[in-house]
Write a protein that holds these residues in place. Sequence first.
Motif, PDB file in Angstrom:
ATOM      1  N   ARG A   1      43.802  -3.015 -60.169  1.00  0.00           N
ATOM      2  CA  ARG A   1      42.731  -3.685 -59.450  1.00  0.00           C
ATOM      3  C   ARG A   1      41.549  -3.883 -60.404  1.00  0.00           C
ATOM      4  O   ARG A   1      41.300  -3.045 -61.274  1.00  0.00           O
ATOM      5  CB  ARG A   1      42.278  -2.874 -58.243  1.00  0.00           C
ATOM      6  N   ARG A   2      40.826  -4.991 -60.207  1.00  0.00           N
ATOM      7  CA  ARG A   2      39.630  -5.227 -61.026  1.00  0.00           C
ATOM      8  C   ARG A   2      38.568  -5.929 -60.203  1.00  0.00           C
ATOM      9  O   ARG A   2      38.874  -6.841 -59.429  1.00  0.00           O
ATOM     10  CB  ARG A   2      39.949  -6.098 -62.248  1.00  0.00           C
ATOM     11  N   VAL A   3      37.324  -5.492 -60.369  1.00  0.00           N
ATOM     12  CA  VAL A   3      36.175  -6.214 -59.843  1.00  0.00           C
ATOM     13  C   VAL A   3      35.241  -6.500 -61.005  1.00  0.00           C
ATOM     14  O   VAL A   3      35.286  -5.822 -62.032  1.00  0.00           O
ATOM     15  CB  VAL A   3      35.438  -5.439 -58.732  1.00  0.00           C
TER      16      VAL A   3
ATOM     17  N   GLN B   1      41.693  -5.567 -52.412  1.00  0.00           N
ATOM     18  CA  GLN B   1      42.856  -5.746 -53.284  1.00  0.00           C
ATOM     19  C   GLN B   1      43.933  -4.708 -52.970  1.00  0.00           C
ATOM     20  O   GLN B   1      45.127  -5.030 -52.916  1.00  0.00           O
ATOM     21  CB  GLN B   1      42.428  -5.639 -54.750  1.00  0.00           C
ATOM     22  N   ALA B   2      43.509  -3.476 -52.788  1.00  0.00           N
ATOM     23  CA  ALA B   2      44.475  -2.414 -52.487  1.00  0.00           C
ATOM     24  C   ALA B   2      45.196  -2.692 -51.179  1.00  0.00           C
ATOM     25  O   ALA B   2      46.415  -2.489 -51.069  1.00  0.00           O
ATOM     26  CB  ALA B   2      43.767  -1.065 -52.420  1.00  0.00           C
ATOM     27  N   SER B   3      44.460  -3.159 -50.185  1.00  0.00           N
ATOM     28  CA  SER B   3      45.066  -3.449 -48.887  1.00  0.00           C
ATOM     29  C   SER B   3      46.115  -4.549 -49.009  1.00  0.00           C
ATOM     30  O   SER B   3      47.214  -4.439 -48.450  1.00  0.00           O
ATOM     31  CB  SER B   3      43.969  -3.859 -47.902  1.00  0.00           C
ATOM     32  N   ALA B   4      45.783  -5.614 -49.747  1.00  0.00           N
ATOM     33  CA  ALA B   4      46.727  -6.724 -49.923  1.00  0.00           C
ATOM     34  C   ALA B   4      47.989  -6.259 -50.632  1.00  0.00           C
ATOM     35  O   ALA B   4      49.110  -6.619 -50.252  1.00  0.00           O
ATOM     36  CB  ALA B   4      46.055  -7.853 -50.703  1.00  0.00           C
TER      37      ALA B   4
ATOM     38  N   VAL C   1      49.329  -7.115 -59.349  1.00  0.00           N
ATOM     39  CA  VAL C   1      47.932  -7.462 -59.093  1.00  0.00           C
ATOM     40  C   VAL C   1      47.884  -8.304 -57.822  1.00  0.00           C
ATOM     41  O   VAL C   1      48.875  -8.941 -57.453  1.00  0.00           O
ATOM     42  CB  VAL C   1      47.300  -8.240 -60.264  1.00  0.00           C
ATOM     43  N   SER C   2      46.731  -8.316 -57.169  1.00  0.00           N
ATOM     44  CA  SER C   2      46.634  -9.083 -55.927  1.00  0.00           C
ATOM     45  C   SER C   2      46.581 -10.587 -56.204  1.00  0.00           C
ATOM     46  O   SER C   2      47.207 -11.374 -55.502  1.00  0.00           O
ATOM     47  CB  SER C   2      45.397  -8.654 -55.125  1.00  0.00           C
TER      48      SER C   2
ATOM     49  N   ALA D   1      50.820 -10.535 -56.111  1.00  0.00           N
ATOM     50  CA  ALA D   1      51.167 -10.360 -54.705  1.00  0.00           C
ATOM     51  C   ALA D   1      51.058 -11.650 -53.913  1.00  0.00           C
ATOM     52  O   ALA D   1      51.919 -11.965 -53.087  1.00  0.00           O
ATOM     53  CB  ALA D   1      50.284  -9.277 -54.083  1.00  0.00           C
ATOM     54  N   GLU D   2      50.006 -12.434 -54.143  1.00  0.00           N
ATOM     55  CA  GLU D   2      49.800 -13.652 -53.351  1.00  0.00           C
ATOM     56  C   GLU D   2      50.791 -14.757 -53.689  1.00  0.00           C
ATOM     57  O   GLU D   2      50.929 -15.716 -52.935  1.00  0.00           O
ATOM     58  CB  GLU D   2      48.375 -14.157 -53.525  1.00  0.00           C
ATOM     59  N   LEU D   3      51.473 -14.635 -54.822  1.00  0.00           N
ATOM     60  CA  LEU D   3      52.452 -15.660 -55.204  1.00  0.00           C
ATOM     61  C   LEU D   3      53.879 -15.249 -54.870  1.00  0.00           C
ATOM     62  O   LEU D   3      54.784 -16.074 -54.908  1.00  0.00           O
ATOM     63  CB  LEU D   3      52.334 -15.968 -56.700  1.00  0.00           C
TER      64      LEU D   3
END
Length: 217
Positions: free
Chosen positions: A8-10, A25-28, A76-77, A102-104
């Motif tokens: 995760r990164r912010v 991000q962790a939730s996703a 990664v999210s 994750a989103e892909l």
Amino acid sequence: MKPVVIYRRVSTSEQGKSGLGLEAQASAMTRFCAAEGFEVVASFDDVGSGKLGLEGRPGLSAALAKAARLKCPVIVSKLDRLSREVAFISGLMAKGVPFIVAELGADVDPFVLHLFAALGQKERQLISQRTKDALAPMVGTGRLGNKTNLAEAQARGRAGNVAAAAAFAGRVMPLVGRLKAGGLSMNAIAGQLNASSMPTMRGGRWTAKAVSRVIQA
């Protein structure tokens, strides 16, 4: 269960302290891992710009090392959590540790990830350059905000928009065509483009209609 390491990164210390960005991000990724049968064996974070190199991102360095030892992927999210720079992402891929966005989805080809990164970076550069080019002739002339040259500015803007739209369609079409050839609908293609954080020509989100316009251009 297949082991994975999540990263995760912010971008700012404020986001890191609040935990909101990291928690989202962790939730996703937790939902994604549960749906795909992955077991999270380690989690690493960074608080800093995506422009930092690997030496400035201890969390990512640790995630890569852990994944290499376990011979498992890093999740990664979104792709831009790794970086917004295609050279950085290509360098990570060359290290031999597989990445999952994750989103892909879990089955996206690494070549497609590379294309998403390259197109996203190019569009950000072009949007910035078009803005600078449009304003440059007016800087220091008193013409900025001068209503008497409104018609001239509008005409110039329309011509520039037509040319920019054609050029944009030409750059995006190879990726859109590949996704379409894979059997994806207009809505699904729009979803893939949005998940990659690649904006439309105007910097917005993709819709089925926007994808259709690119194909018809």
